[in-house]
Design an enzyme around this catalytic site. Structure first.
Site, PDB file in Angstrom:
ATOM      1  CG  ASP A  29      -1.051   3.965  -4.990  1.00  0.00           C
ATOM      2  OD1 ASP A  29      -1.519   2.906  -5.425  1.00  0.00           O
ATOM      3  OD2 ASP A  29      -1.336   4.425  -3.869  1.00  0.00           O
ATOM      4  CE  LYS A 134      -2.549   1.516  -2.930  1.00  0.00           C
ATOM      5  NZ  LYS A 134      -2.743   2.743  -2.179  1.00  0.00           N
ATOM      6  CE  LYS A 137      -4.003   7.925   2.202  1.00  0.00           C
ATOM      7  NZ  LYS A 137      -4.337   8.688   0.984  1.00  0.00           N
ATOM      8  CB  CYS A 167       0.487   4.203  -0.795  1.00  0.00           C
ATOM      9  SG  CYS A 167      -1.016   5.197  -0.605  1.00  0.00           S
ATOM     10  CD  GLN A 207      12.790  -1.677  16.670  1.00  0.00           C
ATOM     11  OE1 GLN A 207      12.575  -2.379  17.647  1.00  0.00           O
ATOM     12  NE2 GLN A 207      11.886  -0.849  16.165  1.00  0.00           N
TER      13      GLN A 207
HETATM   14  C1  C5J Z   1      -0.007   7.438  -1.794  1.00  0.00           C
HETATM   15  C2  C5J Z   1      -0.984   9.389  -0.808  1.00  0.00           C
HETATM   16  N1  C5J Z   1      -0.061   6.692  -2.885  1.00  0.00           N
HETATM   17  N2  C5J Z   1       0.179   9.902  -0.455  1.00  0.00           N
HETATM   18  N3  C5J Z   1      -1.052   8.275  -1.567  1.00  0.00           N
HETATM   19  O1  C5J Z   1       0.966   7.413  -1.072  1.00  0.00           O
HETATM   20  O2  C5J Z   1      -2.017   9.920  -0.477  1.00  0.00           O
END
Ligand code: C5J
Length: 225
Positions: A29, A134, A137, A167, A207
């Site tokens: 993204d 997409k 997320k 995301c 972990q």
């Molecule tokens: C992503 C968002 N790409 N923060 N989107 O993290 O809404």
């Protein structure tokens, strides 16, 4: 480079065994509306410089990755112009004046085909590099990403992009549940919120590496030489 070689990349919680031929760079993204001044992210009051610091490290990693002949996949978060894939609750959550689908500073907000939805020029996909559109997320939800990775023999991912706690984190968790090993370079992922950047990375490597490994791009670049 010899893509059948195996290299141990210094990482937390322990070194990551890198199999270049089986590893894809997944860039999440890096879209104009999230990163550019004047875009949707900044319109909501976010400090885009927190994300823009990832552009240089991503450019260096992407250039080295391409030069090594390894696989690159990009994602974009967004929706159909008719909004048929937009859950009504996602549209109204946040109660902001403008939301997904409304006219924004760079076209309709997070709508496929609009300028703000596209990837920033600095990291623009090359022909042959899949771009996953997409609606959620996570990059695996309602996409063909898993099929593409399986068809290409990918078992590992280096995951970069924005935002770290949303995301990127969601995608790493989805990938982990599907059996992929994920390595996240901290300088190539960004959050508008410094606390979330720190804790988003801590959650991945906690972990014994519950979702994956964390490193930085300087540790990966020598393995691509
Ligand atoms: C992503 C968002 N790409 N923060 N989107 O993290 O809404």
């Amino acid at each position: 480079m010899d893509t059948s070689s195996v290299t141990a990349i210094s990482a937390e919680p322990y070194p990551f065994e890198f199999f270049p031929a089986k590893c894809a760079l997944l860039i999440i993204d890096m879209q104009r509306d999230f990163l550019e001044p004047g875009g949707f992210g900044e319109m909501l009051g976010n400090d885009v410089s927190q994300l823009r610091r990832t552009i240089g490290p991503n450019q260096a990693l992407l250039a080295a990755w391409r030069a090594a002949g390894l696989q690159v996949i990009h994602t974009r978060e967004g929706h159909r112009p008719d909004l048929a894939d937009l859950p009504p609750e996602k549209k109204v959550r946040g109660k902001s004046e403008k939301s997904i689908g409304d006219p924004g500073p760079m076209g309709r907000i997070l709508i496929r085909g609009e300028a703000g939805h596209d990837i920033i020029p600095e990291l623009y996909p090359e022909p042959g590099e899949p771009v996953i559109d997409k609606p959620g997320k996570g990059a695996f939800f309602a996409t063909d990403l898993h099929a593409i990775l399986q068809n290409r023999g990918i078992t590992q991912l280096v995951v970069t992009g924005v935002t770290t706690e949303v995301c990127v984190n969601t995608t790493v968790r989805e990938a982990n549940d599907r059996g992929y090993n994920c390595l996240v370079p901290s300088d190539c992922v960004g959050s508008y919120f410094p606390d979330f950047q720190e804790w988003g990375l801590k959650m991945i490597k906690a972990q014994g590496g519950i979702f994956g490994w964390v490193t930085d791009s300087a540790a990966i670049l020598p393995a691509l030489a």
